[in-house]
Design an enzyme around this catalytic site. Structure first.
Site, PDB file in Angstrom:
ATOM      1  N   ARG A 112       0.863  -1.179   0.000  1.00 33.49           N
ATOM      2  CA  ARG A 112       0.000   0.000   0.000  1.00 33.49           C
ATOM      3  C   ARG A 112       0.901   1.230   0.000  1.00 33.49           C
ATOM      4  O   ARG A 112       2.104   1.128   0.187  1.00 33.49           O
ATOM      5  CB  ARG A 112      -0.942   0.023   1.211  1.00 33.49           C
ATOM      6  CG  ARG A 112      -0.226   0.086   2.557  1.00 33.49           C
ATOM      7  CD  ARG A 112      -1.203   0.208   3.715  1.00 33.49           C
ATOM      8  NE  ARG A 112      -0.504   0.201   4.991  1.00 33.49           N
ATOM      9  CZ  ARG A 112      -1.104   0.394   6.171  1.00 33.49           C
ATOM     10  NH1 ARG A 112      -2.403   0.576   6.230  1.00 33.49           N
ATOM     11  NH2 ARG A 112      -0.407   0.387   7.288  1.00 33.49           N
ATOM     12  N   ASN A 150      -5.701   7.252   4.144  1.00 36.25           N
ATOM     13  CA  ASN A 150      -5.388   6.568   5.399  1.00 36.25           C
ATOM     14  C   ASN A 150      -3.914   6.762   5.716  1.00 36.25           C
ATOM     15  O   ASN A 150      -3.051   6.406   4.911  1.00 36.25           O
ATOM     16  CB  ASN A 150      -5.682   5.070   5.297  1.00 36.25           C
ATOM     17  CG  ASN A 150      -5.402   4.336   6.602  1.00 36.25           C
ATOM     18  OD1 ASN A 150      -6.175   4.428   7.549  1.00 36.25           O
ATOM     19  ND2 ASN A 150      -4.296   3.610   6.666  1.00 36.25           N
ATOM     20  N   GLU A 151      -3.652   7.379   6.865  1.00 31.55           N
ATOM     21  CA  GLU A 151      -2.279   7.519   7.367  1.00 31.55           C
ATOM     22  C   GLU A 151      -1.327   8.086   6.312  1.00 31.55           C
ATOM     23  O   GLU A 151      -0.385   7.424   5.866  1.00 31.55           O
ATOM     24  CB  GLU A 151      -1.762   6.170   7.888  1.00 31.55           C
ATOM     25  CG  GLU A 151      -2.556   5.630   9.053  1.00 31.55           C
ATOM     26  CD  GLU A 151      -1.998   4.324   9.605  1.00 31.55           C
ATOM     27  OE1 GLU A 151      -2.226   4.037  10.793  1.00 31.55           O
ATOM     28  OE2 GLU A 151      -1.327   3.591   8.851  1.00 31.55           O
ATOM     29  N   GLU A 310      -7.802   4.485  15.352  1.00 30.81           N
ATOM     30  CA  GLU A 310      -7.369   3.108  15.576  1.00 30.81           C
ATOM     31  C   GLU A 310      -6.760   3.025  16.969  1.00 30.81           C
ATOM     32  O   GLU A 310      -5.713   3.608  17.224  1.00 30.81           O
ATOM     33  CB  GLU A 310      -6.336   2.670  14.528  1.00 30.81           C
ATOM     34  CG  GLU A 310      -6.844   2.683  13.094  1.00 30.81           C
ATOM     35  CD  GLU A 310      -5.777   2.244  12.092  1.00 30.81           C
ATOM     36  OE1 GLU A 310      -4.741   1.682  12.530  1.00 30.81           O
ATOM     37  OE2 GLU A 310      -5.972   2.470  10.889  1.00 30.81           O
ATOM     38  N   TRP A 318       2.829  -7.472  11.627  1.00 28.76           N
ATOM     39  CA  TRP A 318       2.659  -7.925  10.258  1.00 28.76           C
ATOM     40  C   TRP A 318       3.372  -9.260  10.102  1.00 28.76           C
ATOM     41  O   TRP A 318       4.108  -9.703  10.997  1.00 28.76           O
ATOM     42  CB  TRP A 318       3.236  -6.898   9.287  1.00 28.76           C
ATOM     43  CG  TRP A 318       2.381  -5.691   9.089  1.00 28.76           C
ATOM     44  CD1 TRP A 318       1.279  -5.325   9.813  1.00 28.76           C
ATOM     45  CD2 TRP A 318       2.558  -4.684   8.091  1.00 28.76           C
ATOM     46  NE1 TRP A 318       0.761  -4.154   9.333  1.00 28.76           N
ATOM     47  CE2 TRP A 318       1.516  -3.738   8.273  1.00 28.76           C
ATOM     48  CE3 TRP A 318       3.480  -4.492   7.071  1.00 28.76           C
ATOM     49  CZ2 TRP A 318       1.389  -2.612   7.462  1.00 28.76           C
ATOM     50  CZ3 TRP A 318       3.349  -3.372   6.262  1.00 28.76           C
ATOM     51  CH2 TRP A 318       2.317  -2.445   6.452  1.00 28.76           C
ATOM     52  N   GLU A 360      -1.613  -8.344   7.428  1.00 33.10           N
ATOM     53  CA  GLU A 360      -1.847  -8.024   8.836  1.00 33.10           C
ATOM     54  C   GLU A 360      -2.522  -9.154   9.610  1.00 33.10           C
ATOM     55  O   GLU A 360      -3.258  -8.901  10.569  1.00 33.10           O
ATOM     56  CB  GLU A 360      -2.670  -6.742   8.946  1.00 33.10           C
ATOM     57  CG  GLU A 360      -1.911  -5.508   8.488  1.00 33.10           C
ATOM     58  CD  GLU A 360      -2.667  -4.206   8.720  1.00 33.10           C
ATOM     59  OE1 GLU A 360      -2.017  -3.164   8.813  1.00 33.10           O
ATOM     60  OE2 GLU A 360      -3.915  -4.230   8.811  1.00 33.10           O
TER      61      GLU A 360
END
Length: 681
Positions: A112, A150-151, A310, A318, A360
């Site tokens: 990602r 996201n992030e 989160e 991971w 994950e």
């Protein structure tokens, strides 16, 4: 004015990925969520391939079914725009959207955040999916808000695609106007680096680039991320003005304050306290998971009340990195209240159920693979019940602190490369925060920005700005007025020797604040090799036997008002000033020619006479974090026990524990990982 989330009560949520599970599980999942007092779910941030399975072909039916069912169970929904994970058809058809390594090799599909923010094609495709997605879901009654991407900059915060190099040149033209201005700012006469055409400019191409280019590169990356986020925020504002907009994370090379001020309704954060236990440091008594409070304090400077998008709900890891042990019984609840203490009003656990496939699979959620009740579920249920009981009282109250540790983006970014002041930052910030924690003195972490006002600073009695190598005369003037108004200001080694370009001033250190401090730096050395940390000899009530670590500056007193608080007792500069203090107006400024260590901070705190703000109410052992959330009408003291042993606190004045309703007095036993919230009268 900082932007905060607006919640009427503390609210519990969970990240949910319905695309990972058979549809038959959804209804049972939602039923059990409501039993835990979970009322918000966050989803869809990684689902681009489902929403647009091929270019220009959209299918929004899946998440409509999910949200219809969630709505029937009274669940509200936060939707994530899916731009953090472009689908394979996109990166295959348009390889120009991919990020690249420093050598120019494209980063292939399969993880990602493998895209670049600069690609015009990627921006076009992102605008298209976001516009269609918002149009599809904007009127759904379950939706309350949007998380952009996201992030941002997680895992990858440097970019070397051709589009990035081109965008950097445009950014430089806008900043400098002419190559002459750029060459002067970057000092390109050094090593014959002078540029004669804009096309010659690139993002850093070596491991040790021109430091002034490297600093501008980080500024560019931040501006570029904000530009990318703006495309999405503007679409949501246009099509769904009734929904709030946020994003999550706190990652490198991004001015999250500017991002929030310009685009968001409030900032969100991802809270994983066990990250602090993986690299606990070398000190004798590390803060461990309690050290995560410093990160939460940093978030609070962006949004005093914020969302944790989160919250750690199990062991993390991971397949290929970062393995964490299971939280001990009570720690998930403890960490939840750690977030609440520091300003969280909407707490979203990651995740509902642990993934059975993908990268994950070891990043555990509330539920295990087997989906049967476990102790994590029971612990979250306890938090949910407590939120229902106390949530209306706590929501909207804000963390209280009279001490602040100050930082700024330019110095943080410059410190990544500058090994003479970079390592000092973590040493000093950590030492101050740790000792303030152990003495139960609440502290903020604040960020100095171009629009920071005197009023922003004067709310603090003490500000620690340990190693601001980059310093301007305007900042020096602001800090001078802060001291004159009654503030106590602390600097450390390597202060004030660089201008905003990162070039060294041709003026005595500490440059713009030399007059304020009343000293100059006569000599200096990195503490390394044959140069050992000098012992300190203290004056007055300060303790002895401490060392000046990291870097040693020999100070010369220029102003007769300056008092020498400590001298070097060893090394070739024995007897020379190491720590000075100068009274000015109603306040005073301290300068320390080294990095702050825990013993030095302790000695200074003794000298200042700082004590816990509720010392008259309660005596608390060092293992317990103490903090206060308050409004004009109410004040609540949070006591969080990070120890795996029970501890005893001494309650000097009767107070009610908000969680149990019990009246506490005299000796009170706190269990391991226990939480008490005292309602102060």
């Amino acid at each position: 004015m900082a932007k905060s989330i607006q919640m009427e009560e503390l609210t519990l949520g969970v990240c949910y990925y319905p695309e990972h599970w058979p549809e038959e599980l959804w209804e049972d999942d939602f039923r059990r969520m409501r039993e835990l007092n979970i009322s918000v779910i966050r989803m869809a941030e990684f689902a681009w391939a489902m929403l647009e399975p091929e270019e220009g072909v959209y299918d929004f039916s899946f998440f409509t079914r999910v949200m219809d069912l969630a709505h029937s169970y009274g669940l509200k929904v936060i939707l994530g725009t899916p731009t953090a994970t472009p689908p394979a058809w996109l990166t295959h058809k348009y390889p120009e959207v991919l990020n690249a390594h420093q050598n120019g090799e494209l980063i292939k599909h399969g993880m990602r955040r493998h895209y670049n923010y600069s690609s015009s094609k990627y921006r076009e495709l992102c605008e298209r999916i976001v516009r269609n997605m918002v149009n599809a879901y904007k009127d759904h009654p379950a939706v309350i808000g949007w998380q952009i991407d996201n992030e941002f900059n997680c895992e990858k915060n440097v970019f070397y695609a051709e589009a990035d190099h081109a965008a950097f040149r445009v950014w430089l033209k806008e900043k400098y106007g002419t190559l002459d201005n750029l060459n002067k700012a970057w000092g390109t006469v050094f090593w014959s680096q002078t540029y004669t055409a804009w096309e010659q400019l690139h993002l850093s191409q070596t491991e040790s680039p021109n430091p002034h280019l490297a600093l501008d590169e980080k500024r560019f990356i931040s501006d570029n991320v904000i530009s990318f986020a703006r495309l999405q925020a503007n679409i949501i504002r246009e099509l769904a003005p009734q929904h709030w907009v946020t994003t999550n994370g706190l990652f490198g090379h991004l001015d999250s304050h500017e991002l929030t001020d310009e685009l968001l309704d409030f900032f969100s954060y991802d809270s994983y306290p066990q990250f602090s236990t993986i690299f606990p440091g070398q000190d004798e008594k590390p803060l461990m998971d309690r050290g995560w409070s410093m990160s939460l304090s940093n978030v609070r400077s962006i949004s005093p009340n914020f969302c944790v998008m989160e919250q750690q709900a199990g062991p993390g890891g991971w397949v290929d990195r970062i393995e964490m042990g299971s939280p001990r019984p009570g720690q998930i609840r403890l960490w939840s209240y750690q977030s609440v203490l520091h300003g969280t009003d909407l707490l979203v656990y990651f995740r509902w159920r642990t993934a059975t496939f993908g990268t994950e699979i070891y990043w555990h959620g509330i539920n295990d693979y087997h989906n049967r009740p476990n102790r994590r579920v029971r612990e979250v249920a306890q938090v949910g019940g407590e939120f229902a009981k106390i949530g209306a009282a706590i929501a909207g109250t804000q963390y209280q602190a009279d001490v602040a540790i100050m930082q700024d983006y330019d110095n943080n970014w410059d410190a990544e490369m500058d090994k003479w002041h970079g390592p000092l930052q973590w040493q000093s910030k950590g030492s101050w925060y740790k000792q303030l924690q152990y003495r139960h003195i609440p502290a903020d972490v604040i960020t100095l920005r171009p629009n920071t006002s005197l009023e922003d600073l004067t709310q603090y009695k003490v500000i620690v700005y340990p190693h601001p190598a980059i310093m301007t005369d305007d900042t020096a003037e602001l800090l001078t007025r802060y001291v004159e108004q009654g503030g106590k200001l602390f600097f450390g080694a390597r202060t004030g020797y660089k201008d905003p370009s990162g070039q060294c001033y041709m003026r005595p250190f500490p440059g713009p604040v030399a007059e304020l401090c009343g000293i100059t730096v006569e000599d200096f050395t990195l503490v390394k090799g044959s140069i050992r940390a000098a012992e300190l000899q203290w004056e007055g009530r300060l303790s002895s036997g401490t060392q000046a670590v990291g870097f040693n500056e020999v100070l010369h007193v220029e102003n007769p008002e300056v008092k020498v608080a400590a001298e070097y007792a060893t090394e070739y500069y024995q007897g020379e000033p190491a720590l000075t203090r100068r009274p000015l107006g109603k306040g005073e400024v301290w300068y320390y020619g080294a990095a702050y260590s825990e013993p030095v901070v302790d000695a200074i705190l003794d000298e200042l006479g700082l004590t816990s703000p509720i010392a008259d109410w309660v005596d608390v052992p060092a293992d317990v974090e103490l903090g206060i959330r308050a409004s004009e009408n109410a004040s609540y003291a949070f006591l969080l026990n990070y120890s795996d042993q029970s501890v005893t606190i001494q309650v000097k004045q009767r107070a009610v524990d908000l969680l149990t309703g019990e009246t506490l007095e005299n000796e009170v036993e706190m269990p391991a990982y226990g939480v008490i919230i005292l309602a102060l009268q």
